[in-house]
Design an enzyme around this catalytic site. Structure first.
Site, PDB file in Angstrom:
ATOM      1  CE1 TYR A 147      45.645  50.509  39.612  1.00  0.00           C
ATOM      2  CE2 TYR A 147      43.284  50.137  39.801  1.00  0.00           C
ATOM      3  CZ  TYR A 147      44.578  49.730  40.026  1.00  0.00           C
ATOM      4  OH  TYR A 147      44.814  48.524  40.642  1.00  0.00           O
TER       5      TYR A 147
ATOM      6  N   PRO B 185      39.601  39.119  39.109  1.00  0.00           N
ATOM      7  CG  PRO B 185      41.773  38.542  39.761  1.00  0.00           C
ATOM      8  CD  PRO B 185      40.641  38.106  38.888  1.00  0.00           C
TER       9      PRO B 185
ATOM     10  CB  ALA C 104      42.904  46.271  42.720  1.00  0.00           C
TER      11      ALA C 104
ATOM     12  CG  LEU D 158      55.403  42.599  55.601  1.00  0.00           C
ATOM     13  CD1 LEU D 158      54.276  42.183  56.525  1.00  0.00           C
ATOM     14  CD2 LEU D 158      55.572  44.100  55.635  1.00  0.00           C
TER      15      LEU D 158
ATOM     16  CB  SER E 175      46.061  36.254  32.904  1.00  0.00           C
ATOM     17  OG  SER E 175      45.984  37.619  33.258  1.00  0.00           O
TER      18      SER E 175
ATOM     19  CG  HIS F  22      48.403  41.751  35.687  1.00  0.00           C
ATOM     20  ND1 HIS F  22      48.867  40.907  36.660  1.00  0.00           N
ATOM     21  CD2 HIS F  22      47.840  42.799  36.344  1.00  0.00           C
ATOM     22  CE1 HIS F  22      48.612  41.428  37.853  1.00  0.00           C
ATOM     23  NE2 HIS F  22      47.975  42.567  37.684  1.00  0.00           N
TER      24      HIS F  22
ATOM     25  CB  VAL G 214      36.669  38.290  27.100  1.00  0.00           C
ATOM     26  CG1 VAL G 214      35.239  37.870  26.784  1.00  0.00           C
ATOM     27  CG2 VAL G 214      37.625  37.116  26.923  1.00  0.00           C
TER      28      VAL G 214
END
EC number: 1.1.3.15
Length: 372
Positions: A24, A77, A79, A133, A257, A259, A293
């Site tokens: 992951y 960030p 997760a 939602l 980015s 990702h 990086v």
């Protein structure tokens, strides 16, 4: 074995972590071409060092959105960090604070906003995604997150703009990725957003398909500005066109980015896209870089191409898996030391002295020096 560079932590993490968790963190989308290119593109940029300059004192400090930090190296960030180590985001927050730099907390963290804030002083940003939602609930959940971040002393919002759908990460599909049963996404306890459950695909992909708002647009950036005074950084910009729109939309900064090569494969490496984005902003807002990086030399190359700083992700989570907080501290120290050495050997005593003339790229035109 003594760790001498940050990439060595990856092999240790691979040994220690369950295959599903390691894959992951480590894998990219589809053919993983961009995953390799994020590294390869740095290797094609060469230095033009200047000599016989007094580099006895090197100043790496910088100011990001008004906050002074020790170096232009920050934490991206990431997760669900408790999959890597029981202390997860706590350990990363303490390490970033000890290094005098910024940590960005993922909204999909396994420690809550408040728990991370309780680790002590530090400059922290919150990365958010828009949740789908019903429309009113969507906005309500995001607004609650923003309010909590403000109360907890977070300093900026990082808006993930490149994930209306999740990239096809084939390792996660093969592994039927799911959040381990002993962990929860702490920021959403008591909020019914569904669970990251196992199914015949990646559980995360199914979760995102059901919850993330695919209608996210520049209008939502404007809406965010109405509910918070925190500066908003747009993460996921790869083109000059979007950089110009970000400036017009009032973004406080841009993070170039892809990702971590986990979304759209065959996009350019971020270091290859950086200069176009920097030129498009015309100096009106700071531009940062993440994805790929691994060396202090990479940090220097990004700053030479106009970045105000960089964010690191995988080296943090792999070192966290290997050695907890001590590992993350070591990664930040290694990159700091390498960057300082690169500055010295290039003849730069402060970040302002790092210029485009200190590097040469494959897209540069040949230089014609004036005759003596």
């Amino acid at each position: 074995m003594e760790i001498t560079n940050v990439t060595e932590y990856q092999a240790i993490a691979k040994e220690k972590l369950p295959k599903m968790v390691y894959d992951y963190y480590a894998s990219g989308a589809e053919d993983q071409w961009t995953l390799q290119e994020n590294r390869n593109a740095f290797a094609r940029i060469l230095f033009r060092p200047r000599i016989l300059i007094d580099v006895n004192k090197i100043d790496m400090t910088t100011t990001i959105l008004g906050f002074k930090i020790s170096m232009p190296i920050m934490v991206a960030p990431i997760a669900m960090q408790k999959m890597a180590h029981p202390e997860g985001e706590y350990a990363t927050a303490r390490a970033a604070s000890a290094a005098g730099t910024i940590m960005t907390l993922s909204s999909w963290s396994t420690s809550s906003i408040e728990e991370v804030a309780s680790t002590g002083p530090g400059i922290r940003f919150l990365q958010i995604r828009f949740f789908k939602l019903h429309v009113y609930k969507n906005k309500k959940v995001v607004e609650q997150l923003v309010r909590r971040a403000e109360r907890a002393g977070f300093k900026a919002i990082v808006l993930t703009a490149d994930a209306p759908r999740l990239g096809r990460r084939e390792s996660d599909i093969k592994n039927r990725f799911t959040l381990p049963p002993n962990l929860t996404r702490k920021n959403f306890e008591g909020v019914d957003l569904g669970k990251i459950y196992e199914d015949n695909d990646s559980g995360l992909a199914s979760y995102v398909a059901g919850q993330i708002d695919r209608t996210l647009s520049w209008k939502d950036v404007q809406w965010l500005q109405t509910i918070t005074n925190m500066p908003i950084l747009i993460k996921g910009v790869l083109t000059g066109e979007d950089a110009r729109i970000a400036v017009q939309a009032g973004a406080a900064g841009i993070i170039v980015s892809n990702h971590g090569a986990r979304q759209l494969d065959y996009v350019p490496a971020t270091i290859s896209a950086l200069e176009e984005v920097v030129k498009a902003t015309q100096g009106r807002i700071p531009v940062f870089l993440d994805s790929g990086v691994r060396r202090g030399t990479d940090v220097f190359k990004a700053l030479a191409l106009g970045a105000s700083g960089i964010f690191i992700g995988r080296p943090v989570v792999f070192s966290l898996a290997a050695e907890g907080e001590a590992g993350v501290r070591k990664v930040l120290q290694i990159l700091r030391d390498e960057f300082e050495l690169t500055m010295a050997l290039s003849g730069c005593r402060s970040l302002s002295e790092i210029t485009r003339n200190h590097i040469v790229t494959e897209w540069d035109t040949p230089r014609h020096l004036p005759k003596l």
